[in-house]
Design a protein around this motif. Structure first.
Motif, PDB file in Angstrom:
ATOM      1  N   ALA A  50       0.840  -1.213   0.000  1.00 13.42           N
ATOM      2  CA  ALA A  50       0.000   0.000   0.000  1.00 13.42           C
ATOM      3  C   ALA A  50       0.867   1.253   0.000  1.00 13.42           C
ATOM      4  CB  ALA A  50      -0.900  -0.007   1.228  1.00 13.42           C
ATOM      5  N   LYS A  51       0.351   2.301  -0.661  1.00 13.11           N
ATOM      6  CA  LYS A  51       1.001   3.610  -0.573  1.00 13.11           C
ATOM      7  C   LYS A  51       0.402   4.329   0.634  1.00 13.11           C
ATOM      8  CE  LYS A  51       3.155   3.685  -4.702  1.00 13.11           C
ATOM      9  NZ  LYS A  51       3.243   2.223  -4.869  1.00 13.11           N
ATOM     10  N   MET A  52       1.277   4.896   1.477  1.00 17.10           N
ATOM     11  CA  MET A  52       0.806   5.518   2.704  1.00 17.10           C
ATOM     12  C   MET A  52       0.435   6.991   2.455  1.00 17.10           C
ATOM     13  SD  MET A  52       1.143   2.886   4.562  1.00 17.10           S
ATOM     14  CE  MET A  52       1.076   3.277   6.294  1.00 17.10           C
ATOM     15  N   LEU A  53      -0.734   7.387   2.929  1.00 13.84           N
ATOM     16  CA  LEU A  53      -1.163   8.780   2.773  1.00 13.84           C
ATOM     17  C   LEU A  53      -1.522   9.328   4.158  1.00 13.84           C
ATOM     18  CD1 LEU A  53      -1.937  11.178   0.991  1.00 13.84           C
ATOM     19  CD2 LEU A  53      -4.098  10.069   0.491  1.00 13.84           C
ATOM     20  N   ASP A  54      -0.614  10.135   4.704  1.00 16.76           N
ATOM     21  CA  ASP A  54      -0.811  10.720   6.033  1.00 16.76           C
ATOM     22  C   ASP A  54      -1.546  12.054   5.871  1.00 16.76           C
ATOM     23  OD1 ASP A  54      -0.645  11.842   8.531  1.00 16.76           O
ATOM     24  OD2 ASP A  54       1.536  11.659   8.722  1.00 16.76           O
ATOM     25  N   THR A  55      -2.787  12.113   6.364  1.00 15.46           N
ATOM     26  CA  THR A  55      -3.585  13.330   6.165  1.00 15.46           C
ATOM     27  C   THR A  55      -3.563  14.248   7.392  1.00 15.46           C
ATOM     28  OG1 THR A  55      -5.671  12.392   6.983  1.00 15.46           O
ATOM     29  CG2 THR A  55      -5.159  12.025   4.645  1.00 15.46           C
ATOM     30  N   THR A  56      -2.679  13.951   8.362  1.00 19.27           N
ATOM     31  CA  THR A  56      -2.682  14.723   9.617  1.00 19.27           C
ATOM     32  C   THR A  56      -2.650  16.228   9.362  1.00 19.27           C
ATOM     33  OG1 THR A  56      -1.544  12.922  10.728  1.00 19.27           O
ATOM     34  CG2 THR A  56      -1.527  15.041  11.856  1.00 19.27           C
ATOM     35  N   SER A  57      -1.763  16.658   8.461  1.00 24.36           N
ATOM     36  CA  SER A  57      -1.702  18.110   8.253  1.00 24.36           C
ATOM     37  C   SER A  57      -2.116  18.497   6.831  1.00 24.36           C
ATOM     38  CB  SER A  57      -0.301  18.623   8.587  1.00 24.36           C
ATOM     39  OG  SER A  57       0.653  17.806   7.967  1.00 24.36           O
ATOM     40  N   LEU A  58      -2.980  17.684   6.223  1.00 21.41           N
ATOM     41  CA  LEU A  58      -3.446  18.011   4.871  1.00 21.41           C
ATOM     42  C   LEU A  58      -4.903  18.476   4.894  1.00 21.41           C
ATOM     43  CD1 LEU A  58      -2.172  15.009   2.682  1.00 21.41           C
ATOM     44  CD2 LEU A  58      -1.063  17.220   3.052  1.00 21.41           C
ATOM     45  N   ALA A 101      -3.851  11.610  -3.554  1.00 28.00           N
ATOM     46  CA  ALA A 101      -4.388  10.283  -3.912  1.00 28.00           C
ATOM     47  C   ALA A 101      -4.498  10.175  -5.439  1.00 28.00           C
ATOM     48  CB  ALA A 101      -5.752  10.084  -3.260  1.00 28.00           C
ATOM     49  N   ILE A 102      -4.989  11.216  -6.079  1.00 29.61           N
ATOM     50  CA  ILE A 102      -5.141  11.179  -7.546  1.00 29.61           C
ATOM     51  C   ILE A 102      -3.778  11.010  -8.204  1.00 29.61           C
ATOM     52  CG2 ILE A 102      -5.726  12.626  -9.566  1.00 29.61           C
ATOM     53  CD1 ILE A 102      -8.162  13.618  -7.936  1.00 29.61           C
ATOM     54  N   SER A 103      -2.784  11.712  -7.689  1.00 27.73           N
ATOM     55  CA  SER A 103      -1.478  11.603  -8.341  1.00 27.73           C
ATOM     56  C   SER A 103      -0.867  10.202  -8.133  1.00 27.73           C
ATOM     57  CB  SER A 103      -0.579  12.773  -7.933  1.00 27.73           C
ATOM     58  OG  SER A 103       0.434  12.353  -7.110  1.00 27.73           O
ATOM     59  N   ILE A 104      -1.095   9.588  -6.967  1.00 31.59           N
ATOM     60  CA  ILE A 104      -0.609   8.216  -6.745  1.00 31.59           C
ATOM     61  C   ILE A 104      -1.301   7.250  -7.733  1.00 31.59           C
ATOM     62  CG2 ILE A 104      -0.664   6.258  -5.123  1.00 31.59           C
ATOM     63  CD1 ILE A 104      -0.366   8.375  -2.829  1.00 31.59           C
ATOM     64  N   ILE A 105      -2.609   7.450  -7.919  1.00 27.71           N
ATOM     65  CA  ILE A 105      -3.354   6.536  -8.806  1.00 27.71           C
ATOM     66  C   ILE A 105      -2.941   6.755 -10.268  1.00 27.71           C
ATOM     67  CG2 ILE A 105      -5.669   5.908  -9.640  1.00 27.71           C
ATOM     68  CD1 ILE A 105      -6.612   6.709  -6.719  1.00 27.71           C
ATOM     69  N   GLU A 106      -2.742   8.023 -10.654  1.00 21.91           N
ATOM     70  CA  GLU A 106      -2.312   8.288 -12.041  1.00 21.91           C
ATOM     71  C   GLU A 106      -0.965   7.621 -12.317  1.00 21.91           C
ATOM     72  OE1 GLU A 106      -2.700  12.501 -12.210  1.00 21.91           O
ATOM     73  OE2 GLU A 106      -4.663  12.360 -13.208  1.00 21.91           O
ATOM     74  N   GLN A 107      -0.073   7.735 -11.347  1.00 22.97           N
ATOM     75  CA  GLN A 107       1.242   7.104 -11.491  1.00 22.97           C
ATOM     76  C   GLN A 107       1.088   5.589 -11.657  1.00 22.97           C
ATOM     77  OE1 GLN A 107       4.334   8.748 -11.519  1.00 22.97           O
ATOM     78  NE2 GLN A 107       5.000   6.700 -12.164  1.00 22.97           N
ATOM     79  N   ALA A 108       0.214   4.992 -10.833  1.00 22.72           N
ATOM     80  CA  ALA A 108       0.014   3.536 -10.914  1.00 22.72           C
ATOM     81  C   ALA A 108      -0.561   3.155 -12.271  1.00 22.72           C
ATOM     82  CB  ALA A 108      -0.917   3.083  -9.791  1.00 22.72           C
TER      83      ALA A 108
END
Ligand code: CDP
Length: 204
Positions: free
Chosen positions: A176-184, A193-200
């Motif tokens: 899994a790709k980790m997406l830490d949203t604590t300060s987002l 998330a969109i950029s991770i999926i586009e890359q995949a």
């Protein structure tokens, strides 16, 4: 094979918001699998048998507003610990993942158990304090009376139940790709998330 995005993570990490936005962006069908457990949990609160309900559950039963309540969330975490309930809900989730236009499913065990071959796996998380603050804001906006410390305690209790159960505990898949949203902010988390999926998609 249809394109599948699996999104997992703890309560109030932002996975539902990210999942819905990603589904809209890529034209994929979206299933919030937490609603399945909430529906079983609520039915149990109303005196029904968990496994019988789970075996007969269909997606048209997921529009009840009661499913969004804190009581339903707590009931869901309890029935989610029952291996037979989880087993009974597998087929519905896997069938959904085969939608021809592709699908996004969010939950706790999508990347690990339900769709281990998903094209993209995201693990969305944030600190318990930030997640509790988000849940607190949601609840007060809905008009519920609550205090932050109680909400934090409930978030932590639910994390413990989800992480410590024997069957399909909450965990990030190794790939899994980790997406830490604590300060987002929401739009920043969605953009990542969109950029991770586009890359995949490019790498396929
Ligand atoms: O958004 P929130 O985390 O509050 O709730 P949810 O995603 O609707 O999930 C409610 C409960 O269902 C969680 O605490 C989990 O115990 C359980 N669940 C699960 O075990 N597996 C899933 N795939 C989805 C939810």
């Amino acid at each position: 094979m249809a394109f599948v995005v699996a999104i997992d993570g703890p309560a109030a990490a932002g996975k539902g918001t990210v999942a819905r936005a990603v589904a809209g962006h890529f034209g994929l069908s979206y299933l919030d699998t937490g609603l399945l457990y909430r529906a079983v949990g609520l039915a149990v609160n109303r005196g029904k048998d968990a496994i019988a309900v789970a075996q007969k559950l269909d997606l048209s039963q997921l529009n009840d507003r009661e499913l969004r309540t804190q009581a339903a969330a707590e009931a869901a975490s309890k029935v989610a610990c029952e291996p037979d309930v989880r087993e009974a809900l597998i087929a519905t989730q896997r069938e959904f993942a085969q939608r021809r236009n592709g699908a996004v499913l969010d939950g706790r065990d999508i990347g690990t158990v339900i769709c281990p071959n998903a094209n993209v796996k995201l693990y969305v998380f944030a600190s318990p304090e930030v997640r509790a603050a988000r849940r607190y804001n949601e609840l007060t906006m809905q008009g519920s009376e609550c205090d932050y410390q109680t909400v934090l305690k409930k978030v932590q209790d639910r994390d413990a139940l989800d992480e410590e159960r024997a069957t399909a505990p909450l965990a990030a898949a190794v790939d899994a790709k980790m997406l830490d949203t604590t300060s987002l902010k929401i739009d920043e988390a969605v953009a990542r998330a969109i950029s991770i999926i586009e890359q995949a998609r490019r790498d396929q």
